[in-house]
Design an enzyme around this catalytic site. Structure first.
Site, PDB file in Angstrom:
ATOM      1  N   HIS A   1       0.807  -1.227   0.000  1.00  0.00           N
ATOM      2  CA  HIS A   1       0.000   0.000   0.000  1.00  0.00           C
ATOM      3  C   HIS A   1       0.842   1.280   0.000  1.00  0.00           C
ATOM      4  O   HIS A   1       0.330   2.351   0.309  1.00  0.00           O
ATOM      5  CB  HIS A   1      -0.948  -0.007   1.204  1.00  0.00           C
ATOM      6  CG  HIS A   1      -1.927  -1.134   1.164  1.00  0.00           C
ATOM      7  ND1 HIS A   1      -2.402  -1.766   2.285  1.00  0.00           N
ATOM      8  CD2 HIS A   1      -2.513  -1.767   0.110  1.00  0.00           C
ATOM      9  CE1 HIS A   1      -3.239  -2.733   1.929  1.00  0.00           C
ATOM     10  NE2 HIS A   1      -3.318  -2.757   0.607  1.00  0.00           N
TER      11      HIS A   1
ATOM     12  N   CYS B   1       4.997  22.541  -8.904  1.00  0.00           N
ATOM     13  CA  CYS B   1       3.959  22.961  -9.866  1.00  0.00           C
ATOM     14  C   CYS B   1       2.678  23.466  -9.201  1.00  0.00           C
ATOM     15  O   CYS B   1       1.709  23.764  -9.878  1.00  0.00           O
ATOM     16  CB  CYS B   1       3.625  21.805 -10.804  1.00  0.00           C
ATOM     17  SG  CYS B   1       2.534  20.576 -10.069  1.00  0.00           S
TER      18      CYS B   1
ATOM     19  N   SER C   1      -5.849  -9.095  10.046  1.00  0.00           N
ATOM     20  CA  SER C   1      -7.198  -9.667  10.053  1.00  0.00           C
ATOM     21  C   SER C   1      -7.665  -9.939   8.617  1.00  0.00           C
ATOM     22  O   SER C   1      -8.695 -10.565   8.413  1.00  0.00           O
ATOM     23  CB  SER C   1      -8.175  -8.712  10.743  1.00  0.00           C
ATOM     24  OG  SER C   1      -8.220  -7.491  10.032  1.00  0.00           O
TER      25      SER C   1
END
Ligand SMILES: [Zn+2]
Length: 272
Positions: free
Chosen positions: A110, A172, A211
């Site tokens: 992730h 930017c 989990s």
């Protein structure tokens, strides 16, 4: 012993392995949410107020999160890695603690909270540098109380959030996002397929401290099971994959890993 039969082993880790480093976890032993559900990616990108809320909470959360250090479980896994008893680590955590402990084989499924990406120009920069810029833009926030929450989040009174000044890309002026896969977003295809190759070429998938309620991690257990590869689980509490687990050790990761390391190194000590 589960790691002694030879052949590649892939490890999949989750928040339970970092809990001993003082990082809060999302779910209790029954798999229920302990904290409010985290921000969703599409909402973060489409809503100014959501970004202001996220970065304000992250500003506080980072103060605790960035101080976390690897614990004995991270170090024990590195010992197993150096002894070639495990071959790949896929972590669902965004804390970088496997890598801080010295792991060279970890894939951060992730992403990592230590980086920030610009959604316009793609520039990747350091989260620590962003913290400095946020402090400069919010000097009055230095003294506010907060409570740490999972994944670098924090609980802060709402009336503070609306006064928080967020900052944009220094190259930017584009929108900045932590370089992680948010809930509601997909893991990049290339990364999934690299992890899947590792899992399907292993003789065992060892899941630790997770989990598996999020599909991006669960899919590897499902695929391993469908391919006839044993799934071994070390987790204190229920998991989504309990019905397809070959062996379940319902306990904290730290104690089990310490025992495993001692036993294996007695058999074949190379690095300890
Ligand atoms: Zn930019």
């Amino acid at each position: 012993m589960i790691l002694q039969n030879g052949g590649p082993v892939t490890v999949l880790t989750g928040a339970g392995i970092s809990a001993m480093s003082g990082l809060p976890i999302y779910r209790d032993a029954a798999g229920n949410w302990i904290h409010k559900q985290p921000v969703q990616g599409p909402k973060f990108r489409s809503c100014d107020a959501t970004r202001q809320r996220y970065w304000c909470r992250s500003y506080f959360g980072w103060q605790a999160f960035s101080k976390a250090r690897p614990n004995s479980s991270h170090h024990d896994l590195v010992t197993l890695e150096r002894n070639k008893l495990i071959n790949h680590v896929i972590t669902q955590n965004v804390d970088g603690l496997h890598q801080s402990a010295g792991s060279k084989i970890t894939i951060a499924l992730h992403g990592s909270l230590s980086e920030v990406i610009c959604l316009s120009c793609g520039d990747v920069s350091s989260r620590s540098d962003l913290q400095t810029r946020l402090t400069v833009n919010n000097p009055e926030f230095l003294k506010i109380d907060f409570k740490a929450a999972p994944d670098g989040d924090a609980i802060v009174d709402d009336h503070h959030i609306e006064k928080f000044n967020i900052v944009d890309c220094s190259k930017c002026r584009g929108v900045l996002q932590p370089h992680v896969v948010f809930y509601g977003d997909n893991v990049p295809k290339q990364r999934v397929s690299l992890c899947m190759d590792h899992v399907l070429n292993s003789r065992m998938l060892l899941c630790i401290g997770t989990s598996l309620m999020v599909f991006s991690g669960y899919r590897f257990c499902k695929a391993a099971n469908e391919a006839g590869i044993p799934v071994v689980m070390i987790n204190n509490g229920v998991t989504r994959a309990d019905d397809i687990t070959t062996l379940k050790i319902n306990d904290q990761a730290a104690g089990v890993l310490a025992q495993l390391k001692t036993h294996l190194l007695r058999a074949s000590p190379v690095y300890s």
